[in-house]
Write a protein that holds these residues in place. Structure first.
Motif, PDB file in Angstrom:
ATOM      1  N   THR A  29       0.837  -1.358   0.138  1.00  0.00           N
ATOM      2  CA  THR A  29       0.096  -0.017   0.018  1.00  0.00           C
ATOM      3  C   THR A  29       0.875   1.269  -0.075  1.00  0.00           C
ATOM      4  O   THR A  29       2.001   1.095   0.447  1.00  0.00           O
ATOM      5  CB  THR A  29      -0.968  -0.056   1.293  1.00  0.00           C
ATOM      6  OG1 THR A  29      -0.140   0.278   2.449  1.00  0.00           O
ATOM      7  CG2 THR A  29      -1.719  -1.179   1.336  1.00  0.00           C
ATOM      8  N   LEU A  48      -1.319  -0.297  -4.026  1.00  0.00           N
ATOM      9  CA  LEU A  48      -2.695  -0.160  -3.612  1.00  0.00           C
ATOM     10  C   LEU A  48      -2.877   0.882  -2.705  1.00  0.00           C
ATOM     11  O   LEU A  48      -2.241   1.001  -1.580  1.00  0.00           O
ATOM     12  CB  LEU A  48      -3.110  -1.512  -2.850  1.00  0.00           C
ATOM     13  CG  LEU A  48      -4.511  -1.358  -2.084  1.00  0.00           C
ATOM     14  CD1 LEU A  48      -5.466  -1.166  -3.160  1.00  0.00           C
ATOM     15  CD2 LEU A  48      -4.886  -2.535  -1.226  1.00  0.00           C
ATOM     16  N   GLY A  50      -4.986   1.845  -0.418  1.00  0.00           N
ATOM     17  CA  GLY A  50      -6.112   1.072   0.117  1.00  0.00           C
ATOM     18  C   GLY A  50      -6.668   1.738   1.221  1.00  0.00           C
ATOM     19  O   GLY A  50      -6.271   3.223   1.671  1.00  0.00           O
ATOM     20  N   ASP A  51      -7.924   1.339   1.578  1.00  0.00           N
ATOM     21  CA  ASP A  51      -8.955   2.360   2.275  1.00  0.00           C
ATOM     22  C   ASP A  51      -8.185   2.084   3.912  1.00  0.00           C
ATOM     23  O   ASP A  51      -8.718   2.607   4.788  1.00  0.00           O
ATOM     24  CB  ASP A  51     -10.503   2.018   2.202  1.00  0.00           C
ATOM     25  CG  ASP A  51     -10.511   0.510   2.402  1.00  0.00           C
ATOM     26  OD1 ASP A  51      -9.541  -0.300   2.711  1.00  0.00           O
ATOM     27  OD2 ASP A  51     -11.995   0.147   2.351  1.00  0.00           O
ATOM     28  N   SER A  52      -7.284   1.430   4.008  1.00  0.00           N
ATOM     29  CA  SER A  52      -6.447   1.275   5.124  1.00  0.00           C
ATOM     30  C   SER A  52      -6.146   2.563   5.517  1.00  0.00           C
ATOM     31  O   SER A  52      -5.277   2.995   6.843  1.00  0.00           O
ATOM     32  CB  SER A  52      -5.413   0.281   5.144  1.00  0.00           C
ATOM     33  OG  SER A  52      -4.596   0.263   3.844  1.00  0.00           O
ATOM     34  N   ASP A  90      -8.729   1.617  -3.794  1.00  0.00           N
ATOM     35  CA  ASP A  90     -10.106   1.031  -2.977  1.00  0.00           C
ATOM     36  C   ASP A  90     -11.103   2.166  -3.321  1.00  0.00           C
ATOM     37  O   ASP A  90     -11.067   3.125  -3.052  1.00  0.00           O
ATOM     38  CB  ASP A  90      -9.645   0.858  -1.362  1.00  0.00           C
ATOM     39  CG  ASP A  90      -9.434  -0.400  -1.100  1.00  0.00           C
ATOM     40  OD1 ASP A  90      -9.729  -1.529  -1.856  1.00  0.00           O
ATOM     41  OD2 ASP A  90      -8.623  -0.656  -0.236  1.00  0.00           O
ATOM     42  N   LYS A 120     -10.297  -1.428  -6.618  1.00  0.00           N
ATOM     43  CA  LYS A 120     -10.558  -2.542  -5.749  1.00  0.00           C
ATOM     44  C   LYS A 120     -11.772  -2.489  -5.059  1.00  0.00           C
ATOM     45  O   LYS A 120     -12.284  -1.464  -4.473  1.00  0.00           O
ATOM     46  CB  LYS A 120      -9.498  -2.855  -4.757  1.00  0.00           C
ATOM     47  CG  LYS A 120      -9.754  -4.184  -4.021  1.00  0.00           C
ATOM     48  CD  LYS A 120      -8.410  -4.670  -3.259  1.00  0.00           C
ATOM     49  CE  LYS A 120      -7.998  -3.960  -2.065  1.00  0.00           C
ATOM     50  NZ  LYS A 120      -8.984  -4.081  -0.903  1.00  0.00           N
ATOM     51  N   HIS A 144     -11.799  -8.616  -3.639  1.00  0.00           N
ATOM     52  CA  HIS A 144     -11.050  -8.812  -2.153  1.00  0.00           C
ATOM     53  C   HIS A 144     -12.104  -9.684  -1.640  1.00  0.00           C
ATOM     54  O   HIS A 144     -13.394  -9.340  -1.386  1.00  0.00           O
ATOM     55  CB  HIS A 144     -11.037  -7.618  -1.811  1.00  0.00           C
ATOM     56  CG  HIS A 144     -10.293  -7.380  -0.267  1.00  0.00           C
ATOM     57  ND1 HIS A 144      -9.906  -6.251   0.198  1.00  0.00           N
ATOM     58  CD2 HIS A 144     -10.280  -8.426   0.744  1.00  0.00           C
ATOM     59  CE1 HIS A 144      -9.213  -6.533   1.258  1.00  0.00           C
ATOM     60  NE2 HIS A 144      -9.643  -7.733   1.669  1.00  0.00           N
ATOM     61  N   VAL A 187      -7.897 -10.189  -4.189  1.00  0.00           N
ATOM     62  CA  VAL A 187      -7.246 -10.082  -2.721  1.00  0.00           C
ATOM     63  C   VAL A 187      -7.758 -11.162  -1.977  1.00  0.00           C
ATOM     64  O   VAL A 187      -8.776 -11.276  -2.001  1.00  0.00           O
ATOM     65  CB  VAL A 187      -7.045  -8.702  -2.278  1.00  0.00           C
ATOM     66  CG1 VAL A 187      -6.632  -8.748  -0.493  1.00  0.00           C
ATOM     67  CG2 VAL A 187      -6.046  -7.830  -2.991  1.00  0.00           C
ATOM     68  N   ILE A 210      -2.874 -11.735   1.848  1.00  0.00           N
ATOM     69  CA  ILE A 210      -2.461 -11.179   3.001  1.00  0.00           C
ATOM     70  C   ILE A 210      -2.931 -12.014   4.074  1.00  0.00           C
ATOM     71  O   ILE A 210      -4.227 -12.159   4.490  1.00  0.00           O
ATOM     72  CB  ILE A 210      -2.919  -9.509   2.953  1.00  0.00           C
ATOM     73  CG1 ILE A 210      -2.379  -9.027   4.533  1.00  0.00           C
ATOM     74  CG2 ILE A 210      -4.303  -9.445   2.913  1.00  0.00           C
ATOM     75  CD1 ILE A 210      -2.347  -7.686   4.481  1.00  0.00           C
ATOM     76  N   VAL A 222       0.588  -3.630   4.208  1.00  0.00           N
ATOM     77  CA  VAL A 222       0.389  -2.402   4.331  1.00  0.00           C
ATOM     78  C   VAL A 222       1.651  -1.880   4.726  1.00  0.00           C
ATOM     79  O   VAL A 222       2.510  -2.251   5.567  1.00  0.00           O
ATOM     80  CB  VAL A 222      -0.728  -2.138   5.770  1.00  0.00           C
ATOM     81  CG1 VAL A 222      -0.656  -0.527   6.124  1.00  0.00           C
ATOM     82  CG2 VAL A 222      -2.106  -2.465   5.386  1.00  0.00           C
TER      83      VAL A 222
HETATM   84  O1  KIV Z   1      -7.053  -1.385   2.353  1.00  0.00           O
HETATM   85  C1  KIV Z   1      -5.887  -2.075   2.161  1.00  0.00           C
HETATM   86  O2  KIV Z   1      -4.879  -1.760   2.654  1.00  0.00           O
HETATM   87  C2  KIV Z   1      -6.095  -3.567   1.858  1.00  0.00           C
HETATM   88  C3  KIV Z   1      -5.049  -4.460   1.959  1.00  0.00           C
HETATM   89  C4  KIV Z   1      -4.881  -4.851   3.257  1.00  0.00           C
HETATM   90  C5  KIV Z   1      -5.133  -5.652   0.961  1.00  0.00           C
HETATM   91  O3  KIV Z   1      -7.282  -3.785   1.330  1.00  0.00           O
END
Ligand code: KIV
Length: 271
Positions: A29, A48, A50-52, A90, A120, A144, A187, A210, A222
């Motif tokens: 990410t 990515l 990511g929405d993380s 995401d 994603k 995912h 994923v 993951i 991440v």
């Molecule tokens: O948002 C994110 O970081 C993710 C990964 C953990 C795959 O979806």
């Protein structure tokens, strides 16, 4: 020669070719320009957004609060830095679950306003109609499955998913659905290795794991976890490659001491 050494730009076709040749795909990410620049320069295949970001950038407990505008801000920052990697953004919670029209308009905003190469989405059969509509607009979709953090309140915990036969069967069917619908990769998050191995062997599109064991076609982490910036999050699947929390803290402490002792700036650092 390995495909990843030959290509100047990673595309969905390159990833497909990597799976055919049994070459592992490395994904991480990133949420900002500076980090994306380093990761891309190091040769990562997929970045990515990511929405993380909701957790590691904004400090929320879950991925649920992050908005489409915020994802677009992060996505466009990353895209400006990247020369080689495929950039996937995401779709955040609440921007595609309503209906396929809403899903398409969210995906179009991401593509137009960030310049990313793909989006994603979390889920299987339930979101098939939305995936079909997004794909029909020419937007590549990464699926995912397994632990899907946007549904955390439905599951209640972040424990390993699909350990029981019924849930495992649903995941396998969802993987086939995503493949048939036209997703370019999936994923697989926090599921038993045996299940991810079964899925990976039976579908033609790459799987990126993951916490899903070693058999997937690629791995994702991440970046804040890999670098040891986050401290409190320590799942079994995480390998930390650095302890940046301590390193950054040490550097900042040195700076504070230097300022307080009037050591910084010195004569050479002044005009
Ligand atoms: O948002 C994110 O970081 C993710 C990964 C953990 C795959 O979806």
């Amino acid at each position: 020669m390995s495909i990843h050494k030959q290509v100047r730009k990673v595309t969905t076709h390159v990833l497909h070719e990597m799976k055919l040749r049994n070459e592992k795909i490395a994904m991480l990410t990133a949420y900002d320009y500076s980090m994306a620049r380093i990761i891309d320069n190091a040769g990562i295949d997929i970045i990515l957004v990511g929405d993380s970001a909701s957790n590691v950038m904004a400090g929320h407990e879950t991925t649920i609060p992050i908005t489409l505008d915020e994802m677009i801000y992060h996505g466009s920052s990353v895209v400006r830095a990247v020369k080689r990697a495929l950039v996937v953004v995401d779709l955040p919670f609440g921007t595609y679950q309503g209906n396929s029209k809403q899903a398409l308009s969210s995906a179009i905003r991401i593509m137009k306003e960030t310049g990313a190469h793909a989006i994603k989405m979390e889920g299987g059969l339930e979101i098939k109609e939305s995936i079909v509509r997004i794909l029909s607009a020419g937007i590549p979709v990464m699926g995912h499955l397994g632990l899907t953090p946007q549904s955390i309140h439905k599951f209640g915990t972040y424990v390993v998913r699909a350990k029981k036969e019924k849930e495992a069967q649903k995941l396998i069917e969802d993987a086939y659905t995503l493949e048939e619908t036209g997703c370019f990769a999936i994923v697989l998050e926090k599921i038993p290795s045996t299940l991810s191995s079964q899925v990976t062997k039976n579908i033609k599109i790459p799987t990126i794991g993951i916490g899903a064991g070693p058999s997937t076609d690629g791995q994702v982490l991440v970046i804040h976890d890999l670098l040891g910036i986050t401290q409190e999050f320590s799942p079994r699947f995480l390998r930390r490659y650095h302890n940046l929390f301590t390193e950054i803290k040490g550097a900042v402490r040195n700076y504070i001491n230097d300022v307080r002792s009037n050591d910084f700036p010195n004569e050479k650092e002044s005009y």
